[in-house]
Design a protein around this motif. Sequence first.
Motif, PDB file in Angstrom:
ATOM      1  N   ALA A  35       0.865  -1.323   0.124  1.00 39.51           N
ATOM      2  CA  ALA A  35       0.052   0.051   0.083  1.00 39.51           C
ATOM      3  C   ALA A  35       0.800   1.329  -0.103  1.00 39.51           C
ATOM      4  O   ALA A  35       1.857   1.355   0.555  1.00 39.51           O
ATOM      5  CB  ALA A  35      -0.983   0.021   1.172  1.00 39.51           C
ATOM      6  N   GLY A  36       0.438   2.227  -0.748  1.00 38.83           N
ATOM      7  CA  GLY A  36       1.178   3.517  -0.893  1.00 38.83           C
ATOM      8  C   GLY A  36       2.501   3.509  -2.009  1.00 38.83           C
ATOM      9  O   GLY A  36       2.718   4.423  -2.339  1.00 38.83           O
ATOM     10  N   ARG A  37       2.755   2.293  -2.357  1.00 42.05           N
ATOM     11  CA  ARG A  37       3.886   2.062  -3.348  1.00 42.05           C
ATOM     12  C   ARG A  37       3.231   2.591  -4.957  1.00 42.05           C
ATOM     13  O   ARG A  37       2.137   2.551  -4.913  1.00 42.05           O
ATOM     14  CB  ARG A  37       4.393   0.834  -3.418  1.00 42.05           C
ATOM     15  N   VAL A  38       4.133   2.563  -5.556  1.00 35.08           N
ATOM     16  CA  VAL A  38       3.794   2.784  -7.219  1.00 35.08           C
ATOM     17  C   VAL A  38       4.260   1.661  -8.135  1.00 35.08           C
ATOM     18  O   VAL A  38       5.233   0.945  -8.072  1.00 35.08           O
ATOM     19  CB  VAL A  38       4.238   4.024  -7.760  1.00 35.08           C
ATOM     20  N   LEU A  39       3.169   1.147  -8.916  1.00 33.28           N
ATOM     21  CA  LEU A  39       3.352   0.081  -9.610  1.00 33.28           C
ATOM     22  C   LEU A  39       4.457   0.158 -10.706  1.00 33.28           C
ATOM     23  O   LEU A  39       4.388   1.096 -11.354  1.00 33.28           O
ATOM     24  CB  LEU A  39       2.005  -0.723 -10.206  1.00 33.28           C
ATOM     25  N   ALA A  40       5.026  -0.844 -11.033  1.00 32.16           N
ATOM     26  CA  ALA A  40       6.301  -0.709 -11.850  1.00 32.16           C
ATOM     27  C   ALA A  40       5.997  -1.485 -13.185  1.00 32.16           C
ATOM     28  O   ALA A  40       6.723  -1.299 -13.973  1.00 32.16           O
ATOM     29  CB  ALA A  40       7.790  -1.185 -11.329  1.00 32.16           C
ATOM     30  N   VAL A 148      -5.365  -6.200 -18.857  1.00 34.07           N
ATOM     31  CA  VAL A 148      -4.547  -5.358 -18.127  1.00 34.07           C
ATOM     32  C   VAL A 148      -5.668  -4.783 -17.191  1.00 34.07           C
ATOM     33  O   VAL A 148      -6.700  -4.430 -17.301  1.00 34.07           O
ATOM     34  CB  VAL A 148      -3.908  -4.071 -18.609  1.00 34.07           C
ATOM     35  N   VAL A 149      -5.345  -5.398 -15.801  1.00 28.67           N
ATOM     36  CA  VAL A 149      -6.205  -5.044 -14.740  1.00 28.67           C
ATOM     37  C   VAL A 149      -5.608  -3.748 -13.764  1.00 28.67           C
ATOM     38  O   VAL A 149      -6.618  -2.795 -13.236  1.00 28.67           O
ATOM     39  CB  VAL A 149      -6.452  -6.106 -13.908  1.00 28.67           C
ATOM     40  N   LEU A 150      -4.521  -3.604 -13.635  1.00 23.98           N
ATOM     41  CA  LEU A 150      -3.883  -2.246 -13.177  1.00 23.98           C
ATOM     42  C   LEU A 150      -2.711  -1.843 -14.005  1.00 23.98           C
ATOM     43  O   LEU A 150      -1.999  -2.541 -14.633  1.00 23.98           O
ATOM     44  CB  LEU A 150      -3.355  -2.884 -11.624  1.00 23.98           C
ATOM     45  N   ARG A 151      -2.751  -0.654 -14.332  1.00 21.41           N
ATOM     46  CA  ARG A 151      -1.669   0.025 -15.111  1.00 21.41           C
ATOM     47  C   ARG A 151      -0.264   0.479 -14.474  1.00 21.41           C
ATOM     48  O   ARG A 151      -0.440   0.947 -13.161  1.00 21.41           O
ATOM     49  CB  ARG A 151      -2.079   1.394 -15.754  1.00 21.41           C
ATOM     50  N   LYS A 152       0.797   0.243 -14.793  1.00 23.21           N
ATOM     51  CA  LYS A 152       2.000   0.716 -14.668  1.00 23.21           C
ATOM     52  C   LYS A 152       1.964   2.206 -14.094  1.00 23.21           C
ATOM     53  O   LYS A 152       1.381   2.862 -14.827  1.00 23.21           O
ATOM     54  CB  LYS A 152       3.098   0.372 -15.482  1.00 23.21           C
ATOM     55  N   GLY A 153       2.494   2.363 -12.751  1.00 26.19           N
ATOM     56  CA  GLY A 153       2.662   4.036 -12.651  1.00 26.19           C
ATOM     57  C   GLY A 153       1.301   4.130 -11.676  1.00 26.19           C
ATOM     58  O   GLY A 153       1.213   5.491 -11.117  1.00 26.19           O
ATOM     59  N   ALA A 154       0.408   3.197 -11.413  1.00 30.72           N
ATOM     60  CA  ALA A 154      -0.790   3.271 -10.337  1.00 30.72           C
ATOM     61  C   ALA A 154      -0.340   3.500  -8.906  1.00 30.72           C
ATOM     62  O   ALA A 154       0.487   2.560  -8.566  1.00 30.72           O
ATOM     63  CB  ALA A 154      -1.780   2.193 -10.669  1.00 30.72           C
ATOM     64  N   ARG A 155      -0.832   4.252  -8.107  1.00 32.41           N
ATOM     65  CA  ARG A 155      -0.640   4.393  -6.499  1.00 32.41           C
ATOM     66  C   ARG A 155      -1.435   3.035  -5.945  1.00 32.41           C
ATOM     67  O   ARG A 155      -2.499   2.905  -6.573  1.00 32.41           O
ATOM     68  CB  ARG A 155      -0.878   5.742  -6.068  1.00 32.41           C
ATOM     69  N   LEU A 318       6.606  12.041  -8.836  1.00 36.60           N
ATOM     70  CA  LEU A 318       7.379  11.830  -9.982  1.00 36.60           C
ATOM     71  C   LEU A 318       8.464  10.823  -9.861  1.00 36.60           C
ATOM     72  O   LEU A 318       8.836  10.229 -10.550  1.00 36.60           O
ATOM     73  CB  LEU A 318       7.792  13.187 -10.769  1.00 36.60           C
ATOM     74  N   LEU A 319       9.190  11.263  -8.591  1.00 41.17           N
ATOM     75  CA  LEU A 319      10.393  10.509  -8.181  1.00 41.17           C
ATOM     76  C   LEU A 319      10.141   9.044  -7.801  1.00 41.17           C
ATOM     77  O   LEU A 319      10.723   8.171  -8.064  1.00 41.17           O
ATOM     78  CB  LEU A 319      10.936  11.137  -7.064  1.00 41.17           C
ATOM     79  N   ALA A 320       8.817   8.871  -7.413  1.00 38.51           N
ATOM     80  CA  ALA A 320       8.188   7.564  -6.813  1.00 38.51           C
ATOM     81  C   ALA A 320       7.633   6.706  -8.295  1.00 38.51           C
ATOM     82  O   ALA A 320       7.390   5.608  -8.058  1.00 38.51           O
ATOM     83  CB  ALA A 320       7.227   7.813  -6.068  1.00 38.51           C
ATOM     84  N   GLY A 321       7.742   7.265  -9.402  1.00 37.08           N
ATOM     85  CA  GLY A 321       7.173   6.557 -10.504  1.00 37.08           C
ATOM     86  C   GLY A 321       5.934   6.696 -11.161  1.00 37.08           C
ATOM     87  O   GLY A 321       5.723   6.390 -12.198  1.00 37.08           O
ATOM     88  N   LYS A 322       5.153   7.860 -10.626  1.00 39.39           N
ATOM     89  CA  LYS A 322       3.653   8.242 -11.215  1.00 39.39           C
ATOM     90  C   LYS A 322       4.279   9.174 -12.462  1.00 39.39           C
ATOM     91  O   LYS A 322       5.263   9.779 -12.510  1.00 39.39           O
ATOM     92  CB  LYS A 322       3.011   8.907 -10.170  1.00 39.39           C
ATOM     93  N   GLN A 323       3.162   9.164 -13.330  1.00 40.47           N
ATOM     94  CA  GLN A 323       3.213  10.020 -14.385  1.00 40.47           C
ATOM     95  C   GLN A 323       2.822  11.330 -14.387  1.00 40.47           C
ATOM     96  O   GLN A 323       2.878  12.321 -14.981  1.00 40.47           O
ATOM     97  CB  GLN A 323       2.756   9.472 -15.685  1.00 40.47           C
ATOM     98  N   ASP A 324       1.902  11.538 -13.161  1.00 43.99           N
ATOM     99  CA  ASP A 324       1.046  12.908 -13.028  1.00 43.99           C
ATOM    100  C   ASP A 324       1.095  13.156 -11.462  1.00 43.99           C
ATOM    101  O   ASP A 324       1.608  12.408 -10.770  1.00 43.99           O
ATOM    102  CB  ASP A 324      -0.230  12.723 -13.631  1.00 43.99           C
ATOM    103  N   SER A 325       0.419  14.041 -11.110  1.00 42.00           N
ATOM    104  CA  SER A 325       0.408  14.304  -9.884  1.00 42.00           C
ATOM    105  C   SER A 325      -0.670  15.646  -9.655  1.00 42.00           C
ATOM    106  O   SER A 325      -0.642  16.806  -9.576  1.00 42.00           O
ATOM    107  CB  SER A 325       1.697  15.100  -9.007  1.00 42.00           C
ATOM    108  N   GLU A 326      -2.009  14.880  -9.494  1.00 44.03           N
ATOM    109  CA  GLU A 326      -3.236  15.784  -9.263  1.00 44.03           C
ATOM    110  C   GLU A 326      -3.633  16.017  -7.906  1.00 44.03           C
ATOM    111  O   GLU A 326      -3.505  15.355  -7.098  1.00 44.03           O
ATOM    112  CB  GLU A 326      -4.398  15.306 -10.078  1.00 44.03           C
ATOM    113  N   LEU A 327      -4.379  17.273  -7.797  1.00 42.45           N
ATOM    114  CA  LEU A 327      -4.948  17.568  -6.545  1.00 42.45           C
ATOM    115  C   LEU A 327      -6.370  17.506  -6.496  1.00 42.45           C
ATOM    116  O   LEU A 327      -7.022  17.561  -7.380  1.00 42.45           O
ATOM    117  CB  LEU A 327      -4.585  19.070  -6.186  1.00 42.45           C
ATOM    118  N   PRO A 328      -7.000  16.636  -5.472  1.00 38.15           N
ATOM    119  CA  PRO A 328      -8.329  16.164  -5.188  1.00 38.15           C
ATOM    120  C   PRO A 328      -9.155  17.355  -4.874  1.00 38.15           C
ATOM    121  O   PRO A 328      -9.470  17.564  -3.836  1.00 38.15           O
ATOM    122  CB  PRO A 328      -8.307  15.129  -4.022  1.00 38.15           C
TER     123      PRO A 328
END
Length: 402
Positions: A35-40, A148-155, A318-328
């Motif tokens: 939990a909390g990690r980013v899929l590679a 594909v059930v989960l995409r690379k880069g998903a939190r 971005l450093l963790a591997g996500k492609q974006d960073s949106e605010l909720p």
Amino acid sequence: MKPLRFDEARAVVFERVRETLRAPAVETAPLAAAAGRVLAEDIFADRDYPPFNRSARDGFAVNAADTAGAPATLECIGETRAGEPSRFTLQRGQTVEIMTGAPGPAGADAVVMVEHSSREGKRVTLHRSIAPGRNLIAAGSEAKAGAVVLRKGARIGYPQIAVLGSVGCVQAPVYKRPEVAVLSTGDEVIAVDETPQSFQIRNSNAYSLAAQVARRGAQARILPVAGDRLDETRRLIEDGLAGDMLVLSGGVSMGKYDLVEQVLTELGAEFFITSVLIQPGKPLVFGRVAGTPIFGLPGNPISTMVTFELFAAIALDLLAGKQDSELPFFEAELAAAFRHKPVLTRFLGARLEGRYGETRVRRIEGQGSGDVTSFARADCYLVASDNRASWQAGERIAVMEL
């Protein structure tokens, strides 16, 4: 360097971090610790989901055509429970009693809920007609084998944990956690386990920042407090630059002993932001040294927390591997009238209140950006835009999750 608007500053952080971004290393994490990690890597379905026609209700599996002109009386030829295979094939005029999660019999295309039936021996009377497909989830309708059930880069949150567990992924491929060095500055700051004198404060910022870092799947390294001395500040900043990112709290204003920018300049830093038109948190510094992102956040605790979420979190994502960073963001109705001076975008502690469908937001009154006691009661930010001075009770206003 001129102050930037809130959205301009976010764009600058995003683009500048991406310029020198290197793909993080890949490792595996046990499912219970993912939990909390980013899929590679993409995650694929190992079979059809559901793998059979699955009943969504307790009731009776039927051919929907047999229920036309209900009430309809059918012959019950058996029962199927969850966890066992179906042994039946329906003929016209027949039904099978079925439990939630059980596989539907061949020939069935719907399930009538048990509360819409009555039974006498093997004769079951269905009191409502039903359309094909109702309450019977078709095999493969959620995901086909190999999809594909989960995409690379998903939190990875708890829904993603459920998917990983469903497809048997006991070791999740994830990006290595970024290491974030956290450095508080100032002679007035002491360790949290020390007893402060009247002119001192405990180093709460380092721990709130570490919590924000951990919340995004990274790991924080809390450095000793840097006093207001050039050599000490330089030594600790150089230590912090050994990680993937450096976050400083305090020392970024224009005071005589605000030394952070001076030290960073001597270390060859490039500066992209030196202030942002927001409150709290206007004196924000963002730059980099040899590709390592650096954030100099204001020392007031709420300013520190707000600016991390708005700006430093972009780099961390971005450093963790996500492609974006949106605010909720979302909107809610104001519980009370509100005024502020335009030009700055303000992020103010607030609470959501009311019942489902009647949600309102109420600003929490406090004593400024150092009043963490008041801010601790907040569960969201009320966001006052920079081009409007007032809102009336009942109007809708932007809200950001805390």
